[in-house]
Design a protein around this motif. Structure first.
Motif, PDB file in Angstrom:
ATOM      1  N   THR A   1     -14.443   8.933  44.361  1.00 43.46           N
ATOM      2  CA  THR A   1     -14.737  10.310  44.742  1.00 43.46           C
ATOM      3  C   THR A   1     -13.454  10.981  45.200  1.00 43.46           C
ATOM      4  O   THR A   1     -12.531  10.341  45.694  1.00 43.46           O
TER       5      THR A   1
ATOM      6  N   ARG B   1     -18.495  13.468  45.044  1.00 43.26           N
ATOM      7  CA  ARG B   1     -19.280  12.728  46.039  1.00 43.26           C
ATOM      8  C   ARG B   1     -20.272  11.837  45.287  1.00 43.26           C
ATOM      9  O   ARG B   1     -20.520  12.068  44.102  1.00 43.26           O
ATOM     10  N   PRO B   2     -20.819  10.820  45.948  1.00 41.60           N
ATOM     11  CA  PRO B   2     -21.788   9.964  45.270  1.00 41.60           C
ATOM     12  C   PRO B   2     -22.958  10.769  44.715  1.00 41.60           C
ATOM     13  O   PRO B   2     -23.332  11.797  45.279  1.00 41.60           O
TER      14      PRO B   2
ATOM     15  N   LYS C   1     -26.741  12.015  43.821  1.00 41.96           N
ATOM     16  CA  LYS C   1     -27.986  12.033  44.580  1.00 41.96           C
ATOM     17  C   LYS C   1     -29.037  11.294  43.778  1.00 41.96           C
ATOM     18  O   LYS C   1     -29.431  11.714  42.691  1.00 41.96           O
TER      19      LYS C   1
ATOM     20  N   ILE D   1     -26.994  -0.449  47.271  1.00 46.84           N
ATOM     21  CA  ILE D   1     -26.636   0.887  47.764  1.00 46.84           C
ATOM     22  C   ILE D   1     -25.182   0.912  48.214  1.00 46.84           C
ATOM     23  O   ILE D   1     -24.438   1.858  47.918  1.00 46.84           O
ATOM     24  N   GLU D   2     -24.764  -0.131  48.913  1.00 46.65           N
ATOM     25  CA  GLU D   2     -23.365  -0.218  49.358  1.00 46.65           C
ATOM     26  C   GLU D   2     -22.432  -0.311  48.160  1.00 46.65           C
ATOM     27  O   GLU D   2     -21.340   0.273  48.155  1.00 46.65           O
TER      28      GLU D   2
ATOM     29  N   SER E   1     -21.812   3.174  46.678  1.00 44.57           N
ATOM     30  CA  SER E   1     -20.861   3.985  47.431  1.00 44.57           C
ATOM     31  C   SER E   1     -19.433   3.452  47.285  1.00 44.57           C
ATOM     32  O   SER E   1     -18.490   4.241  47.151  1.00 44.57           O
ATOM     33  N   SER E   2     -19.285   2.149  47.294  1.00 49.51           N
ATOM     34  CA  SER E   2     -17.941   1.586  47.299  1.00 49.51           C
ATOM     35  C   SER E   2     -17.275   1.567  45.920  1.00 49.51           C
ATOM     36  O   SER E   2     -16.049   1.539  45.808  1.00 49.51           O
TER      37      SER E   2
END
Length: 301
Positions: free
Chosen positions: A299, A276-277, A279, A290-291, A294-295
């Protein structure tokens, strides 16, 4: 054997001819515990497959002999830590002394937990086959840690938010063979990290608030089996620390909250195999950054 009540608690224990609570079944497939019938002493947890089973420590209990039993003592038990002597050396896989309700008044339990200090830890020393010990948040110091430094079979040790120091940790015989270590808020851990250079089995490591610098993280890159790493609340870490972690191909979870990690780190996270991304504290990041985090991160699932 006969039972005699304890004047302080009313607990009933068998006499010295049978002073342990446990015994194995004749076929060796089950372990029986004979706890007092009148007082709840805590709870057990163990796993059947992926399912966690809980069982209160009261009355007669039976478990699979191969179950990895983790004991969570409650306030009534912790008020009399000498009761640990009623466990055989190999009865427990794990011991977890933390704030948990267990049917007690929470304030009472918290008070007893906080009373558990160095002097009480001596009673844990007879649990020679213990694999997991959690005493995080207690008033434990190096003096208390001496009582458990001979627990050579420990695989999991959690002593976060205690008064334990690097000197106390370095004396532990199990340090080079641990699979999980949690030492949050222990200052100047560089010396412990040096000792961990002989450990090749760590899978879980939590070093939050320990004053890490980038070169400390670089020293962790031999931990090829590491799955979880918490380096949060270390304000001197930079993106360079993240770059060192790329070589850890089994690393799935990273917590670097409240560290000054910038969007320049995205290129390093992109090369990892995270589940997962990470923390991170993203207050200074733009929405686009931020996008992008995640992209651009691969994951699993």
């Amino acid at each position: 054997s006969t039972s005699t009540p304890n004047a302080d608690t009313g607990l009933e224990f068998t006499n010295n001819s049978n002073r342990f609570w446990s015994h194995l079944s004749p076929d060796g497939q089950s372990i029986f515990f004979d706890f007092p019938e009148n007082i709840l002493l805590g709870k057990f947890e163990y796993k059947i497959g992926d399912r966690v089973v809980e069982s209160p420590a009261i009355g007669k209990k039976v478990f699979p002999a191969k179950a990895n039993l983790i004991f969570f003592p409650n306030a009534k038990f912790l008020a009399h830590p000498q009761y640990f002597k009623f466990f055989r050396a190999d009865d427990l896989y794990g011991l977890c002394i933390v704030d948990n309700r267990l049917g007690d008044d929470f304030a009472i339990l918290k008070e007893e937990v906080m009373r558990f200090t160095d002097e009480e830890l001596v009673y844990v020393s007879n649990l020679e086959n213990l694999k997991s010990l959690t005493v995080s948040g207690l008033k434990i110091s190096d003096r208390g840690l001496r009582f458990v430094e001979n627990l050579e079979q420990l695989k999991t040790l959690r002593v976060a938010h205690t008064n334990v120091t690097v000197d106390g940790l370095k004396r532990l015989r199990c340090l080079s063979s641990l699979e999980a270590l949690e030492i949050d808020d222990i200052a100047d851990v560089s010396a412990v990290i040096d000792v961990l250079s002989n450990n090749y089995s760590l899978k879980y490591l939590s070093l939050a608030g320990t004053g890490l610098i980038d070169s400390d993280v670089k020293k962790l890159t031999h931990l090829k089996d590491l799955i979880f790493l918490n380096i949060s609340f270390n304000p001197n870490l930079t993106d360079k620390a993240i770059s060192y972690l790329v070589v850890l191909r089994n690393l799935k979870f990273i917590d670097a909250a409240e560290c000054p990690i910038t969007p320049q780190s995205i290129k390093y996270f992109r090369q990892m195999n995270l589940a997962r991304p990470p923390k991170l504290s993203l207050r200074a990041w733009s929405l686009a950054e931020i996008e992008s985090l995640s992209s651009n991160i691969k994951t699993e699932g």
